[in-house]
Design a protein around this motif. Structure first.
Motif, PDB file in Angstrom:
ATOM      1  N   LYS A   1       0.847  -1.186   0.000  1.00  0.00           N
ATOM      2  CA  LYS A   1       0.000   0.000   0.000  1.00  0.00           C
ATOM      3  C   LYS A   1       0.889   1.245   0.000  1.00  0.00           C
ATOM      4  CE  LYS A   1      -4.068   1.871   2.255  1.00  0.00           C
ATOM      5  NZ  LYS A   1      -5.146   1.611   3.195  1.00  0.00           N
ATOM      6  N   PHE A   2       0.390   2.271  -0.681  1.00  0.00           N
ATOM      7  CA  PHE A   2       1.175   3.497  -0.856  1.00  0.00           C
ATOM      8  C   PHE A   2       0.313   4.707  -0.532  1.00  0.00           C
ATOM      9  CE2 PHE A   2       2.125   6.995  -3.908  1.00  0.00           C
ATOM     10  CZ  PHE A   2       3.333   7.389  -3.380  1.00  0.00           C
ATOM     11  N   GLN A   3       0.899   5.620   0.231  1.00  0.00           N
ATOM     12  CA  GLN A   3       0.257   6.917   0.457  1.00  0.00           C
ATOM     13  C   GLN A   3       1.230   7.978   0.002  1.00  0.00           C
ATOM     14  OE1 GLN A   3      -0.645   7.131   4.628  1.00  0.00           O
ATOM     15  NE2 GLN A   3      -2.712   6.329   4.339  1.00  0.00           N
TER      16      GLN A   3
ATOM     17  N   GLU B   1       5.803   0.141   7.932  1.00  0.00           N
ATOM     18  CA  GLU B   1       5.591   1.404   7.233  1.00  0.00           C
ATOM     19  C   GLU B   1       6.888   2.207   7.159  1.00  0.00           C
ATOM     20  OE1 GLU B   1       1.882   3.428   8.105  1.00  0.00           O
ATOM     21  OE2 GLU B   1       2.973   5.327   8.140  1.00  0.00           O
TER      22      GLU B   1
ATOM     23  N   LYS C   1       4.586   7.126   1.764  1.00  0.00           N
ATOM     24  CA  LYS C   1       4.710   6.034   2.727  1.00  0.00           C
ATOM     25  C   LYS C   1       4.326   4.719   2.071  1.00  0.00           C
ATOM     26  CE  LYS C   1       3.648   8.962   6.640  1.00  0.00           C
ATOM     27  NZ  LYS C   1       2.486   9.557   7.283  1.00  0.00           N
ATOM     28  N   PHE C   2       5.059   3.690   2.417  1.00  0.00           N
ATOM     29  CA  PHE C   2       4.778   2.355   1.911  1.00  0.00           C
ATOM     30  C   PHE C   2       4.580   1.408   3.087  1.00  0.00           C
ATOM     31  CE2 PHE C   2       7.170   4.476  -1.384  1.00  0.00           C
ATOM     32  CZ  PHE C   2       6.653   4.011  -2.576  1.00  0.00           C
ATOM     33  N   LYS C   3       3.726   0.442   2.883  1.00  0.00           N
ATOM     34  CA  LYS C   3       3.511  -0.580   3.909  1.00  0.00           C
ATOM     35  C   LYS C   3       3.092  -1.841   3.171  1.00  0.00           C
ATOM     36  CE  LYS C   3       1.245  -1.025   8.415  1.00  0.00           C
ATOM     37  NZ  LYS C   3       0.287  -0.381   9.334  1.00  0.00           N
TER      38      LYS C   3
ATOM     39  N   PRO D   1      -2.921  -4.112   4.510  1.00  0.00           N
ATOM     40  CA  PRO D   1      -2.163  -3.283   5.441  1.00  0.00           C
ATOM     41  C   PRO D   1      -2.914  -1.964   5.638  1.00  0.00           C
ATOM     42  CG  PRO D   1      -1.083  -3.373   3.290  1.00  0.00           C
ATOM     43  CD  PRO D   1      -2.242  -4.308   3.238  1.00  0.00           C
TER      44      PRO D   1
ATOM     45  N   MET E   1      -3.130   1.952   6.954  1.00  0.00           N
ATOM     46  CA  MET E   1      -2.268   3.082   7.264  1.00  0.00           C
ATOM     47  C   MET E   1      -3.157   4.220   7.706  1.00  0.00           C
ATOM     48  SD  MET E   1       0.032   2.747   3.825  1.00  0.00           S
ATOM     49  CE  MET E   1       1.482   3.710   4.181  1.00  0.00           C
TER      50      MET E   1
END
Lengths: 411, 444
Positions: free
Chosen positions: A78-80, A382, A395-397, B20, B22
Motif C-alpha cells: 500500500k502506498f500513500q 511502514e 509512505k509504503f507498507k 495493510p 495506514m
C-alpha cells in the motif's frame, strides 16, 4: 515421485513476489526450513540443505532424499503519497509461486551428490497503468531459476564440506508509462523484456562438534544477470516515433547479490530442536540499474537509475517439536531489514523492513514420505521513502501471506 | 490429507483479504474558510492555453484544480464561465504537420480545426453568474476596476453581468468570497514584450498606476475579512515564447557567408564611421540581422546583428526567416525583437511589481506565491511524479503551444505551488494533486 515432477513442471514459469524479502531475494527453499523462520544454514533434515548449505549434505541421514515444494505468495503493498495528499494506491499483484526441487544421494559414506532447482530471486508487482507512479513503474515480473549440481564431502564425523555450481537463468518484463500524451490523453508506454543466464557457486561447511550441536557456514556467490539485446517496445503517438523507436533493444545488468550465512542449531532433547542463523546479504553491488539502449535518440538516452542498496543482515530464529513419529511442528521468526536507500526507493521493488512470522508442520503418512506445510506471514513496516530523481514517494507498507506445501521422500 | 490442505489453503486465502492499513491523511482548513473561493487574474487564471480560451483548458485551470482540492476542506461550488466548446475564438493551436516554404514538412503548432463557433462562444453568459473564476485574458492591473470593461475586452464581455457597466472587481464582489487568489500583473509587462516592446501597441504599466490598482483590488479582496494569496509574476525571459527562436539561428555555408559579407560592405564602412560593430558572417551559426532604428544605427540603415542577450519573439514568421531572407539580407522587424533596453525596462518593472506585490501580501498578512523563482527553476527543469518539466517549447511539457501559457500539467504545478503557500500561511492541510494525473501537449 510422479507427483513431485508434476508440481515442478506446473510451476515453472510462474511469477514470484519478493517484496517480502529484502530487495528481490526470495528465501523460500524448503517448507520445513520456512516453517522455522528460514533457519537453514545448520539444518540437515533433507536435501533442502543443497541450497541452504551444501556442506550439510554429508550429514543427511538418508541414502536418497528428494524434496519438492511450492509456495503461494499473496501480497499487497500500500502506498500513500507524500503529504499533503489524500492519494493512495495498492498493488494488485499476481500470486507468486516460487518452487524448489532437490534430490540428493550418497555415493558412499563420505561423498554425496545432489541437484537443486529453485527460484531464489524474483519479483512480481503490479501497480497498474493509472496510478500516480506510472512513469516510474506499472508492473514488473522478474524471475530467476537456479540449477545447482552439487557435491559434498564428509571429511569426518564432525566436518562436512559441499560445493555447488549454479547455473542461473531467468527473465524480466517491465512496463511503464512514458510522459508524452497522445489523442485522448493516453500516455506513451514502454515494455522491456529480456532473458539472461549466468553462473555462480554455492560453498558450505557444516560442523558437528557434538551429537547435539550443528554449526553451518555458507557462501553463495553473486551472479550478474546480464540481459543482452532485450526487447524494447514503445508505443507513442506516431509523430514521436523517431524519438521513441517502436522497437529497440537494450542491455542491462541486474545483480543477484552474494549471501554469507552463519547458523547454529541445537537438539535440546529427543523432541525439540532450536536454531538461529544470521544472513549477511551483500546488496551493495546493486548501485544502479542502467538501461543501455542500442538505438539512442535525442529523447531516448541511456538511462542511469541510482539504487544505492546497502548490505543487510537478516536475523532468524526457529524451532521444531517432534510430537511423535508422524507429526512435527515448527515455528520461527526473522527480521529482514531493507537494503534500499530511502532517497532511491523505487516502487518497482518496495522492499521494507520486514518481520516474518512462520509456522508449519510435517506429516508422515508412511515412513518414507513427509508432507510438509508451512505458513509465512510478513509484516512490511511502514516507511517513508522517495525516489528523488523522479520526485516521487510517500509512505509504503506491505503484508504478505505465504502458505507453502511440499513433499519429501527419503530412502 | 488432501482435504486438510485444501481447507488450510482456503483459510489462508480468507486471511489475505486483510490489507495493510495506514493512518489516512486528514485534510483541514486551518485558520482559513474556503467555502467561497474566488480567483482574480488574467489568461493564466482563466485557463487560456494554446492561444485561446476553450472549455477543457478552463477545466484544467489552476483555480479549478485548487477549488477541487478545497472541496476536501470545506470548499463550495466553483462556477466557471465556460466557453461553449473546445474551439475558442479561432486562435487555438494544435500540434500538427505543416509544410514550410522550403517544402519541408514538420511538426509544429498549427491552427486547430474545425472553425470556431464564435457566436456561441461569445454569447453573454452573465446571467449564469456570479462566477468564481474571474480570470480575464488580457487583463492588466488597472483594468480591474474599470466599469464597462466588457466593452473593451470581449473575453470579459462574454461573462460580465452587464458588459456595459460591470467591472471585474464589481462582478467579483457578487460571490461574497471567503478566500481569494490574486494573480495579476503579468500583462502589465507581458503584452508589451510579446509585441516586441516599443514597436508594439502596448506599454509597460507605470509603477504608480500599478500600485494604485493593486491597492484598490486587494482592499476590495480583503473586505469582510477574507483571507487569500497573492502570486508574483515570472520573468518574461523564462518563458518559451522568448526562448525558442535562437539569436544565433542564421546558419550559413562558406559561400553564403562570403556573399552576404560582400553585400554588407557599404554598411560596414558606415558602421566604422559611427563606431558600432560591423556585420560579419562566418560559415556556421550567425547572429540574425535585426532592425534597430535607434541612433546611431538609424544613420546606417537602421539595422545591426542581434546580441546574445536579446530575445526573438515566437511570433516571428518562420517562412520569412527561411525563404524571405529575414535576418540575413533583410533585418527582422523590431516588433519581433526584445532588444537590450526593452528587456531592461521589462525586468526592472517586473522587479518593482514583484517587490510591491510581496509588500502588499506582507502588509495584509496574506499568503504569497513566488512564481518568479519557481519559473526560473523550470529553465533547467524540475521533475514531478517521474515527469521532467522544463520551459523548453513543446518538448519541455510545461507550457502550451502558445509558448506563454501553461498546459494542464503546468496548471497543476501552479495549483500545487498555491497549495504550498496557502498551507504554509494558514496552517491548513489542503492536499496537493498528482502531476501525473494531468495531460501534457497532445501529440498527433
Amino acid at each position: 515421485m510422479k507427483k513431485m515432477t508434476f508440481l515442478f513442471f506446473l510451476f515453472v514459469g510462474f511469477g514470484l513476489n519478493s517484496s517480502f524479502a529484502g530487495g528481490y531475494q526470495v528465501t523460500l527453499h524448503g517448507q520445513k526450513q520456512t516453517g522455522m523462520g528460514l533457519v537453514g544454514t545448520s539444518i540437515t533434515f533433507d536435501a533442502g540443505c543443497l541450497f541452504f548449505n551444501p556442506g550439510g549434505l554429508g550429514f543427511v541421514k538418508d541414502k536418497i532424499s528428494v524434496s519438492a515444494g511450492v509456495s503461494f505468495i499473496k501480497s499487497m503493498v500500500k502506498f500513500q503519497k507524500q503529504e499533503p495528499s489524500v492519494y493512495e494506491a495498492e498493488t494488485d499483484n499476481p500470486m507468486g509461486t516460487p518452487f524448489y526441487f532437490y534430490a540428493a544421494g550418497k555415493i558412499n559414506d563420505k561423498l554425496s551428490v545432489g541437484l537443486a532447482v529453485n527460484t531464489p530471486y524474483g519479483n512480481s508487482l503490479k501497480w497498474g497503468n493509472d496510478w500516480a507512479g506510472k512513469f516510474l513503474i506499472e508492473d514488473i515480473k522478474l524471475k530467476a531459476i537456479f540449477v545447482q549440481p552439487t557435491v559434498s564431502y564428509k571429511i569426518n564425523n564432525m566436518l562436512s564440506f559441499g560445493a555447488g555450481l549454479v547455473y542461473a537463468f531467468g527473465d524480466v518484463n517491465i512496463n511503464k508509462a512514458i510522459p508524452v500524451s497522445g489523442a485522448g490523453n493516453t500516455d506513451g508506454q514502454v515494455n522491456i523484456s529480456g532473458k539472461a543466464s549466468s553462473f555462480g557457486y554455492n560453498l558450505g561447511l557444516l560442523c558437528k562438534p557434538t551429537e547435539k550441536l550443528q554449526i553451518g557456514i555458507d557462501y553463495r556467490s553473486k551472479i550478474d544477470m546480464n540481459v543482452k539485446d532485450g526487447d524494447v517496445t514503445m508505443t507513442v503517438p506516431s509523430s514521436l516515433s523517431t524519438n521513441f523507436p517502436a522497437t529497440n533493444s537494450v542491455d542491462a545488468t541486474l545483480p543477484l547479490p552474494a549471501n554469507l550465512d552463519f547458523g547454529a542449531s541445537y537438539q535440546l532433547n529427543d523432541k525439540v530442536l532450536v536454531g538461529f542463523s544470521v544472513n549477511y546479504v551483500l546488496w551493495s553491488i546493486y548501485d544502479s540499474l542502467i538501461f543501455d539502449f542500442k538505438n539512442n535518440t535525442s529523447a531516448l538516452t541511456d538511462s542511469h537509475n541510482p539504487r544505492e542498496y546497502k548490505n543487510t543482515i537478516i536475523y532468524r530464529i526457529g524451532g521444531q517439536y517432534e510430537a511423535n513419529e508422524k507429526f512435527a511442528f515448527r515455528a520461527g521468526a526473522y527480521y529482514d531489514p531493507t537494503p534500499t536507500n530511502k532517497d532511491y526507493f523505487n516502487p518497482e521493488t518496495p522492499s521494507l523492513n520486514n518481520i516474518g512470522l512462520t509456522c508449519g508442520f510435517s506429516y508422515k503418512p508412511v515412513k518414507k514420505l513427509s508432507v510438509d506445510v508451512s505458513f509465512l506471514y510478513v509484516i512490511g513496516n511502514e516507511r517513508e521513502a522517495y525516489y528523488t530523481p523522479d520526485n516521487f514517494g510517500g509512505k509504503f507498507k506491505s503484508r504478505f501471506y505465504i502458505p507453502g506445501f511440499g513433499l519429501t521422500y527419503s530412502l | 490429507m488432501k482435504i486438510k490442505i485444501v481447507l488450510y489453503l482456503s483459510a489462508i486465502a480468507l486471511l489475505t483479504t486483510c490489507k495493510p492499513d495506514m493512518k489516512e491523511f486528514t485534510p483541514s482548513a486551518g485558520q482559513a474558510d474556503f467555502s467561497k473561493y474566488i480567483s482574480i487574474g488574467n489568461s493564466l487564471t482563466a485557463g487560456y492555453a494554446d492561444g485561446d480560451v476553450y472549455k477543457s483548458g478552463q477545466q484544467y485551470s489552476y483555480p479549478n484544480i485548487l477549488a477541487g482540492q478545497m472541496k476536501l476542506v470545506g470548499g463550495g461550488n466553483f462556477n466557471i464561465p465556460y466557453m461553449f466548446d473546445e474551439n475558442g475564438l479561432g486562435r487555438k493551436l494544435i500540434l500538427g504537420y505543416s509544410t514550410d516554404c522550403l517544402g519541408v514538412t514538420g511538426l509544429g503548432p498549427i491552427p486547430a480545426g474545425p472553425g470556431p463557433n464564435i457566436a456561441q462562444n461569445m454569447q453573454n453568459i452573465g446571467a449564469q453568474g456570479p462566477y468564481n473564476n474571474m480570470g480575464v485574458p488580457g487583463l492588466k492591473s488597472f483594468h480591474l476596476g474599470i466599469p464597462g470593461y466588457g466593452t473593451m475586452n470581449p473575453y470579459f464581455g462574454r461573462f460580465a453581468k452587464n458588459p456595459a457597466t460591470s467591472s471585474v472587481l464589481g462582478d467579483a464582489a457578487l460571490i461574497g468570497h471567503t478566500f481569494f487568489t490574486f494573480f495579476v500583473g503579468n500583462n502589465d509587462v507581458l503584452l508589451y514584450a510579446v509585441n516586441g516592446g516599443n514597436e508594439g501597441p502596448e506599454s509597460i504599466t507605470q509603477m504608480p498606476v500599478f500600485q494604485g490598482s493593486i491597492d484598490a483590488a486587494i482592499g476590495a479582496m480583503i473586505a469582510n475579512n477574507a483571507k487569500g494569496v497573492i502570486a508574483n509574476i515570472p520573468d518574461i525571459s523564462d518563458i518559451p515564447y522568448f526562448k525558442t527562436v535562437p539569436t544565433m539561428g542564421l546558419v550559413l555555408t562558406e559561400a553564403q557567408a562570403t556573399q552576404l559579407n560582400a553585400g554588407y560592405a557599404a554598411y560596414n564602412a558606415g558602421a566604422q564611421q559611427v563606431n558600432v560593430p560591423q556585420i560579419v558572417f562566418h560559415a556556421g551559426p550567425n547572429a540574425f540581422v535585426i532592425q534597430d532604428t535607434h541612433s546611431p544605427y538609424s544613420l546606417i540603415g537602421g539595422l545591426r546583428q542581434i546580441k546574445a542577450n536579446e530575445l526573438i519573439c515566437l511570433s516571428v514568421p518562420q517562412d520569412s526567416l527561411k525563404c524571405k531572407y529575414w535576418g540575413s539580407q533583410k533585418p527582422i522587424p523590431a516588433k519581433y525583437i526584445m532588444d537590450e533596453s526593452e528587456i531592461t525596462a521589462v525586468k526592472s518593472a517586473t522587479t518593482n511589481f514583484n517587490a510591491y506585490l510581496k509588500s502588499v501580501a506582507a502588509e495584509n498578512n496574506l499568503a504569497f506565491v513566488d512564481f518568479n523563482t519557481y519559473f526560473k527553476s523550470f529553465v533547467s527543469g524540475l521533475t514531478f511524479d517521474g515527469i521532467k518539466l522544463s520551459a523548453t517549447f513543446v518538448t519541455g511539457g510545461l507550457f502550451s503551444l502558445d509558448g506563454v501559457h501553461p498546459n494542464p500539467r503546468g496548471q497543476a504545478v501552479m495549483a500545487n505551488y498555491f497549495i504550498d503557500a496557502i498551507n504554509g500561511k494558514y496552517g491548513s492541510s489542503i492536499p496537493k494533486v498528482n502531476i501525473s494525473d494531468y495531460p501534457g501537449i497532445t501529440f498527433p
